[in-house]
Design an enzyme around this catalytic site. Structure first.
Site, PDB file in Angstrom:
ATOM      1  N   GLU A  53       0.799  -1.225   0.000  1.00 31.03           N
ATOM      2  CA  GLU A  53       0.000   0.000   0.000  1.00 31.03           C
ATOM      3  C   GLU A  53       0.836   1.282   0.000  1.00 31.03           C
ATOM      4  O   GLU A  53       0.385   2.329  -0.457  1.00 31.03           O
ATOM      5  CB  GLU A  53      -0.919  -0.027   1.218  1.00 31.03           C
ATOM      6  CG  GLU A  53      -1.983   1.027   1.236  1.00 31.03           C
ATOM      7  CD  GLU A  53      -2.894   0.869   2.442  1.00 31.03           C
ATOM      8  OE1 GLU A  53      -3.401   1.899   2.909  1.00 31.03           O
ATOM      9  OE2 GLU A  53      -3.091  -0.273   2.908  1.00 31.03           O
ATOM     10  N   SER A  54       2.041   1.215   0.518  1.00 28.79           N
ATOM     11  CA  SER A  54       2.886   2.405   0.602  1.00 28.79           C
ATOM     12  C   SER A  54       3.419   2.845  -0.752  1.00 28.79           C
ATOM     13  O   SER A  54       4.043   3.907  -0.865  1.00 28.79           O
ATOM     14  CB  SER A  54       4.063   2.148   1.547  1.00 28.79           C
ATOM     15  OG  SER A  54       4.743   0.957   1.177  1.00 28.79           O
TER      16      SER A  54
END
Length: 264
Positions: A53-54
């Site tokens: 997700e980062s």
């Protein structure tokens, strides 16, 4: 522990890892999903593309990350993009084939709660929240879920609707205009589950070695449905177990200095 002696958690992780293909582009959740995805990458699917997700794309961590912000992910990624690009271009753009999620609570239709246990305004437990999981659940081509079975986790009705699975079942996703498949697989420490093609209720299709139907029902908060023909999950191979144990040992040494009782 020998190669013929394995724990329920090892069986769960390895069985979940087998679901990924070499050609998949997979959005990875932290925890059990991350372990499963990286075992797949280290064994039968070396070319799988793992996305966190980062914004890390094509990451190949040598140890399991503590969070989506773990530097190990960026250090080993092919590239790192901004979070808005990750969600708008990659995820919402339909470029991710699989989302691999965990759950604090889940119901029979694969709806997930990772927000609160109890009432929202006065919860018994406040959980980490949805993060990107609600968007992952609706935008990835399909969703795989892995979690340890318990009556507390597998409930008749979730306390909070964080990530949409199959809603009320049947064609609920289609009626809401969601075109992706939703949850197509759930792997627990006791069994492998798949949604019924009509009702979309999760159904046991495979029991792990040594597990009985009664054991599955005892750790589930709804009346379990079993497929007409229930298989036995193949036991972990020697290479699968060694790969998982080596990964966990590296993770333990990296994050906890090898102290006992604190392995990933």
């Amino acid at each position: 522990m020998s190669e013929t002696d394995f724990s329920p958690n090892e069986m769960m992780t390895i069985a979940a890892s087998r679901a990924l293909k070499n050609t998949d582009v997979c959005f990875v959740g932290i925890g059990a999903p991350s372990a499963a995805c990286n075992i797949a990458r280290l064994t039968h699917a070396p070319d799988v593309t793992l996305i966190y997700e980062s914004g890390t794309i094509g990451t190949a961590p040598t140890v399991l990350p503590l969070s989506i912000g773990d530097g190990e992910l960026c250090d080993t990624a092919v590239t790192t993009v901004s979070v808005p690009e990750m969600f708008r271009y990659w995820l919402q753009g339909g470029r991710v084939t699989v989302g691999f999620l965990g759950a604090a609570q889940i119901d029979r239709f694969g709806n997930i709660n990772t927000t609160v246990i109890g009432e929202y305004d006065q919860p018994k437990t406040r959980l980490p929240g949805g993060g990107g999981a609600p968007e992952i659940a609706s935008s990835c081509g399909e969703i795989f879920i892995t979690l340890k079975q318990s009556r507390r986790a597998m409930v008749d009705k979730i306390d909070f609707f964080t990530s949409f699975g199959h809603g009320e079942g049947g064609d609920h996703r289609e009626r809401l205009g969601i075109t992706t498949k939703g949850p197509t697989l759930m792997v627990t420490d006791l069994a492998v589950w798949k949604p019924d093609p009509v009702t979309r209720e999760f159904t046991v299709v495979s029991l792990h070695p040594g597990v009985t139907r009664g054991m599955v029902q005892a750790e589930c908060g709804w009346t379990v449905r079993f497929a007409e023909a229930v298989d036995e999950t193949p036991a972990p191979s020697g290479i699968e177990l060694k790969t998982l144990r080596d990964l966990n040992a590296r993770t333990k040494a990296a994050h906890f200095g090898g102290k006992s009782g604190e392995a990933a």
